[in-house]
Enzyme design. Structure first.
Site, PDB file in Angstrom:
ATOM      1  N   SER A 193      -0.101  -0.292  -6.760  1.00 16.71           N
ATOM      2  CA  SER A 193       1.163  -0.109  -7.491  1.00 16.71           C
ATOM      3  C   SER A 193       2.210  -1.088  -6.976  1.00 16.71           C
ATOM      4  O   SER A 193       1.888  -2.062  -6.303  1.00 16.71           O
ATOM      5  CB  SER A 193       1.667   1.327  -7.296  1.00 16.71           C
ATOM      6  OG  SER A 193       2.075   1.533  -5.953  1.00 16.71           O
ATOM      7  N   ALA A 204       1.392   4.610  -1.199  1.00 18.31           N
ATOM      8  CA  ALA A 204       0.362   4.734  -0.163  1.00 18.31           C
ATOM      9  C   ALA A 204      -0.416   3.432  -0.179  1.00 18.31           C
ATOM     10  O   ALA A 204      -0.626   2.844  -1.237  1.00 18.31           O
ATOM     11  CB  ALA A 204      -0.564   5.894  -0.485  1.00 18.31           C
ATOM     12  N   HIS A 256      -0.058  13.346  -8.769  1.00 20.62           N
ATOM     13  CA  HIS A 256       1.079  12.552  -9.241  1.00 20.62           C
ATOM     14  C   HIS A 256       1.800  13.327 -10.344  1.00 20.62           C
ATOM     15  O   HIS A 256       1.531  13.132 -11.528  1.00 20.62           O
ATOM     16  CB  HIS A 256       0.625  11.200  -9.795  1.00 20.62           C
ATOM     17  CG  HIS A 256       0.179  10.231  -8.744  1.00 20.62           C
ATOM     18  ND1 HIS A 256       1.044   9.381  -8.085  1.00 20.62           N
ATOM     19  CD2 HIS A 256      -1.032   9.971  -8.225  1.00 20.62           C
ATOM     20  CE1 HIS A 256       0.375   8.646  -7.216  1.00 20.62           C
ATOM     21  NE2 HIS A 256      -0.891   8.983  -7.270  1.00 20.62           N
ATOM     22  N   ASN A 260      -4.648   4.722   5.449  1.00 23.33           N
ATOM     23  CA  ASN A 260      -6.021   4.451   5.935  1.00 23.33           C
ATOM     24  C   ASN A 260      -6.108   2.977   6.308  1.00 23.33           C
ATOM     25  O   ASN A 260      -5.289   2.180   5.851  1.00 23.33           O
ATOM     26  CB  ASN A 260      -7.034   4.748   4.823  1.00 23.33           C
ATOM     27  CG  ASN A 260      -6.741   3.934   3.563  1.00 23.33           C
ATOM     28  OD1 ASN A 260      -5.823   4.268   2.802  1.00 23.33           O
ATOM     29  ND2 ASN A 260      -7.484   2.874   3.356  1.00 23.33           N
ATOM     30  N   SER A 303       2.682   8.651  -3.102  1.00 23.83           N
ATOM     31  CA  SER A 303       1.935   9.623  -2.311  1.00 23.83           C
ATOM     32  C   SER A 303       2.676   9.879  -1.000  1.00 23.83           C
ATOM     33  O   SER A 303       3.140   8.943  -0.362  1.00 23.83           O
ATOM     34  CB  SER A 303       0.543   9.087  -1.989  1.00 23.83           C
ATOM     35  OG  SER A 303      -0.079   8.627  -3.156  1.00 23.83           O
ATOM     36  N   TYR A 325      -4.376   1.143 -13.447  1.00 30.56           N
ATOM     37  CA  TYR A 325      -5.794   1.532 -13.571  1.00 30.56           C
ATOM     38  C   TYR A 325      -6.012   2.721 -14.487  1.00 30.56           C
ATOM     39  O   TYR A 325      -7.142   3.014 -14.891  1.00 30.56           O
ATOM     40  CB  TYR A 325      -6.414   1.805 -12.187  1.00 30.56           C
ATOM     41  CG  TYR A 325      -5.783   2.922 -11.386  1.00 30.56           C
ATOM     42  CD1 TYR A 325      -5.965   4.261 -11.735  1.00 30.56           C
ATOM     43  CD2 TYR A 325      -4.998   2.639 -10.280  1.00 30.56           C
ATOM     44  CE1 TYR A 325      -5.380   5.275 -11.002  1.00 30.56           C
ATOM     45  CE2 TYR A 325      -4.419   3.646  -9.533  1.00 30.56           C
ATOM     46  CZ  TYR A 325      -4.611   4.963  -9.899  1.00 30.56           C
ATOM     47  OH  TYR A 325      -4.024   5.952  -9.176  1.00 30.56           O
ATOM     48  N   GLU A 326      -4.924   3.420 -14.839  1.00 34.67           N
ATOM     49  CA  GLU A 326      -5.083   4.550 -15.753  1.00 34.67           C
ATOM     50  C   GLU A 326      -5.334   4.082 -17.188  1.00 34.67           C
ATOM     51  O   GLU A 326      -5.683   4.882 -18.050  1.00 34.67           O
ATOM     52  CB  GLU A 326      -3.840   5.442 -15.698  1.00 34.67           C
ATOM     53  CG  GLU A 326      -3.679   6.127 -14.347  1.00 34.67           C
ATOM     54  CD  GLU A 326      -2.398   6.927 -14.240  1.00 34.67           C
ATOM     55  OE1 GLU A 326      -2.275   7.936 -14.940  1.00 34.67           O
ATOM     56  OE2 GLU A 326      -1.512   6.534 -13.459  1.00 34.67           O
TER      57      GLU A 326
HETATM   58  N1  HPA Z   1      -6.721   0.258  -1.025  1.00 32.61           N
HETATM   59  C1  HPA Z   1      -6.033   0.313  -2.177  1.00 32.61           C
HETATM   60  N2  HPA Z   1      -5.132   1.244  -2.442  1.00 32.61           N
HETATM   61  C2  HPA Z   1      -4.902   2.173  -1.503  1.00 32.61           C
HETATM   62  C3  HPA Z   1      -5.578   2.185  -0.274  1.00 32.61           C
HETATM   63  C4  HPA Z   1      -6.545   1.161  -0.024  1.00 32.61           C
HETATM   64  O1  HPA Z   1      -7.185   1.095   1.040  1.00 32.61           O
HETATM   65  N3  HPA Z   1      -5.109   3.234   0.433  1.00 32.61           N
HETATM   66  C5  HPA Z   1      -4.172   3.837  -0.336  1.00 32.61           C
HETATM   67  N4  HPA Z   1      -4.045   3.212  -1.508  1.00 32.61           N
END
Ligand code: HPA
Length: 275
Positions: free
Chosen positions: A212, A113, A61, A235, A30, A85-86
């Site tokens: 990942s 990400a 993706h 985040n 990402s 998870y897919e």
């Molecule tokens: N948790 C898990 N995977 C993530 C997060 C998260 O807070 N942010 C981006 N991918």
């Protein structure tokens, strides 16, 4: 077909189309979805065309393999990855990484990400991955060892190559991109973590969490590839701020950081060939 035969099948498919020899490989997570525009592309192959290749089902993706140049470095880039998870098993998740290794890539740069666990991090930070925690994931090397690729019990005491870490710190300086550093933990996903889990992960020594990278790094190290990783902290992890987590926030932050992230990855890939 056993796993080695599946890998040979995918390798044959690509080799029938190109003799391209990648030096470095990169998985574009990402925030690097548009990275293809930075490459001088020689060939793009959609994952769905490659026999045995897992195909991503997640919005945002794109799934294709890109062969091309960043500066003078021949690069094998994966635009989009598949996640555990897919519904794929870990062996399938790491199949593209093994193909990169079989095609000759010596270096693998993993990007993703992640949620920030370290309280000194901020959304939008980039984090150099210095180590990882795989304890919540099935091991991608489980099952009969593929002796052609590597040993049964590979060492994981230095998953993230020290010299590559130095290259990345220097590249960040050159680009004027501030860089955090830390330990990345992979969860199976797809649900985000609970605040209690995040507190536990922090006590384990994790600085960032995502879905990942860790299993990919293990498969690459098994083959003797040199591995590097960068997380985009999109985040703060669950429970740190008084707000729920959502995929839109992850995507929005990743998009904001794209310019800096792209510049950094360009500089790293360009420098890797010189090192
Ligand atoms: N948790 C898990 N995977 C993530 C997060 C998260 O807070 N942010 C981006 N991918």
């Amino acid at each position: 077909m056993n796993e080695m035969e599946k890998l040979q099948d995918a390798l044959r498919f690509v080799r029938e189309r190109t003799g391209f020899q990648p030096q470095a490989a990169v998985i574009l997570g990402s925030g690097l979805g548009g990275y293809a525009s930075q490459m001088k592309i020689e060939m793009a192959i959609p994952y769905r065309d490659i026999p045995g290749f897992p195909v991503s089902t997640v919005a945002g993706h794109n799934g294709q393999l890109l062969l091309g140049y960043v500066g003078n470095t021949p690069v094998f880039a994966m635009q989009g990855r598949v996640h555990y998870y897919e519904g794929y098993d870990v062996t399938e998740v790491v199949r593209p990484v093994r193909l990169m290794g079989l095609m000759g890539a010596k270096v693998l740069l993993l990007t993703n990400a992640a949620g920030g666990i370290n309280l000194s991090f901020h959304p939008g930070d980039l984090m150099l991955i210095t180590d990882q925690i795989s304890s919540l994931m099935p091991n991608p090397l489980r099952g009969k060892n593929l002796d052609e690729l590597g040993p049964r019990f590979p060492d994981m005491s230095a998953v993230y190559d020290k010299e590559l870490q130095a290259v990345i710190r220097k590249a960040a300086e050159t680009c004027g991109v501030p860089l955090q550093e830390g330990v990345y933990l992979q969860t199976p996903g797809p649900s985000y973590e609970s605040p209690a889990e995040i507190r536990m992960f922090r006590s384990w020594g994790a600085d960032a969490v995502g879905m990942s990278t860790v299993v990919e790094a293990i498969a690459a190290r098994h083959m003797g590839m040199r591995v590097a990783g960068i997380s985009c902290i999109t985040n703060m992890a669950a429970g740190i701020l008084d707000q729920p987590l959502c995929h839109e926030e992850v995507q929005a932050t990743a998009a904001k950081v794209e310019t800096a992230f792209t510049a950094l990855v360009n500089e790293i890939l360009t420098k890797i060939t010189e090192g």
